[in-house]
Motif scaffolding. Sequence first.
Motif, short mmCIF file in Angstrom:
data_model
loop_
_atom_site.label_atom_id
_atom_site.label_comp_id
_atom_site.label_asym_id
_atom_site.label_seq_id
_atom_site.Cartn_x
_atom_site.Cartn_y
_atom_site.Cartn_z
N VAL A 68 -6.23 -0.24 -1.64
CA VAL A 68 -6.91 -0.52 -0.38
C VAL A 68 -6.83 -2.03 -0.19
N ARG A 69 -6.56 -2.49 1.04
CA ARG A 69 -6.44 -3.94 1.24
C ARG A 69 -7.40 -4.41 2.32
N THR A 70 -8.10 -5.51 2.04
CA THR A 70 -9.10 -6.05 2.97
C THR A 70 -8.71 -7.44 3.47
N THR B 91 0.81 -1.22 0.00
CA THR B 91 0.00 0.00 0.00
C THR B 91 0.85 1.27 0.00
N GLU B 92 2.16 1.13 0.22
CA GLU B 92 3.06 2.28 0.14
C GLU B 92 3.38 2.63 -1.32
N LYS B 93 3.12 1.71 -2.25
CA LYS B 93 3.53 1.90 -3.63
C LYS B 93 2.54 2.73 -4.45
N LEU C 173 -14.10 -4.47 11.50
CA LEU C 173 -13.01 -4.00 10.64
C LEU C 173 -13.05 -2.47 10.54
N THR C 174 -11.88 -1.87 10.41
CA THR C 174 -11.76 -0.45 10.13
C THR C 174 -10.61 -0.25 9.14
N ILE C 175 -10.83 0.58 8.13
CA ILE C 175 -9.74 0.90 7.19
C ILE C 175 -8.89 2.00 7.81
N ASP C 176 -7.66 1.66 8.12
CA ASP C 176 -6.75 2.65 8.69
C ASP C 176 -6.51 3.76 7.67
N PRO C 177 -6.70 5.02 8.04
CA PRO C 177 -6.56 6.12 7.07
C PRO C 177 -5.16 6.26 6.50
N ASP C 178 -4.15 5.85 7.25
CA ASP C 178 -2.77 5.98 6.77
C ASP C 178 -2.35 4.82 5.87
N SER C 179 -2.52 3.59 6.36
CA SER C 179 -2.05 2.43 5.60
C SER C 179 -3.05 1.96 4.54
N GLY D 127 3.82 -3.59 10.16
CA GLY D 127 4.91 -3.44 9.20
C GLY D 127 4.81 -2.24 8.29
N TYR D 128 3.71 -1.47 8.37
CA TYR D 128 3.54 -0.34 7.46
C TYR D 128 4.58 0.73 7.71
N LYS D 129 5.30 1.10 6.66
CA LYS D 129 6.35 2.12 6.68
C LYS D 129 7.43 1.81 7.73
#
Length: 399
Positions: free
Chosen positions: A144-146, A137-139, A354-360, A394-396
């Motif tokens: 968006v990943r579920t 998701t950094e690329k 579930l919640t979609i993290d706004p950053d990752s 592991g994000y960033k």
Amino acid sequence: MTRTLRNALLGNALLGAAFGLALAAGPAGAATIKVGVVAPFSGPFGVVGKSFKEAIEVYQAEHGKTVGNDTVEFIYKDLDQANPAQSKALSQELIVKEKVSFLAGYFFTPDALAVAPLIDEANIPCVIFNAATSAITEKSPRYVRTSFTLWQNTVPLAEHMAKQGIKKAISAVSDYGPGIDGEAAFKTTFEKNGGTVVDTIRMPLKSTDFAPFMQRIKDSGAEAVYAFLPAGPTTLAFAKAFNDTGLKAAGIKFFGPGDLTQEPDLPALGDAVMGITTTFNYSRAHDSAMNKAFVAKHKEMFGSYDSVTFTSVGAYDGTHVIYQMIKNSGGKIDGAKAVESVKGMSWESPRGPLTIDPDSRHVTQTIYLRTVEMVDGRLENVEKQSFPKQPDYGYKLAK
């Protein structure tokens, strides 16, 4: 033809496709909004595509095939094994020829990474149903990943192992993005909690003979092994080799993320996986009303729920996110705005909250500790403990 010219032509085609999408989904009236799904529908990983497609059909049976005035149509492309070049080609075909408004699916990390420049050029969202390397998701801001990540599943497992008094462990992972993530997450967390990783093994992704690795595990003096391989034939072979080479009989404990014990593989694994402890984001045996209805709907529609597994909820929840993006946009899809509109989105899934993290742009979710047990004549992953609100650790993170 020069590379520059090829790139220019590709860019023009993608921009033209994006312009066509804007017109097709405009306010003039009802439109068909197309979603392209790239996944294995044949070959050794064909059960993945089957689980994606069935979960999408369950979602549409429950929620309809329209959002507002617009019809949502799914178009499937078969990618039978990890092949980034083919993944890119199929995705480009979906964008340019089929004029999809969304891309989705992607079982293997390299295949998901390959489409980053395409979704940025065409400005369309890509909802990842499975590929589990944190860096994906950094690329691109349009991912968006579920599903889950290896860091997300491994951190609570390594902490649990340390709390069980295990002092020496070895890791054995497939040598590609998710495996390397799993190795790093395990070593970092286990050693932070007082344990020692005595060796790290990286196995070729297409390994079929695991005897040499089993000998290395045996010779290491480790009390336990942390293992990750992508769900499918390789996990079957690894788990059987662990049993057949005497490591289980020798008392070495077997831990890993739940890819090792996905439900469709359990009958083939049999007694070899009894008692294996895993952490994962979903078990078919999850005790909730919504999951029971989810499993029952599969049986009603397809005659069986044998194929229901973690990839099923990745696709089911991914479809939910796509529907929400369409709803938020009023059917006029702008990729960047659509993704922005679901940041922070929360909902109840068959797996839990579930919640979609706004950053990752990856789901924060409950991770469950499970063991394989016999339940009503079936092998199931029985949940023993839950770890709520787990992020992607592991994000960033520099690795």
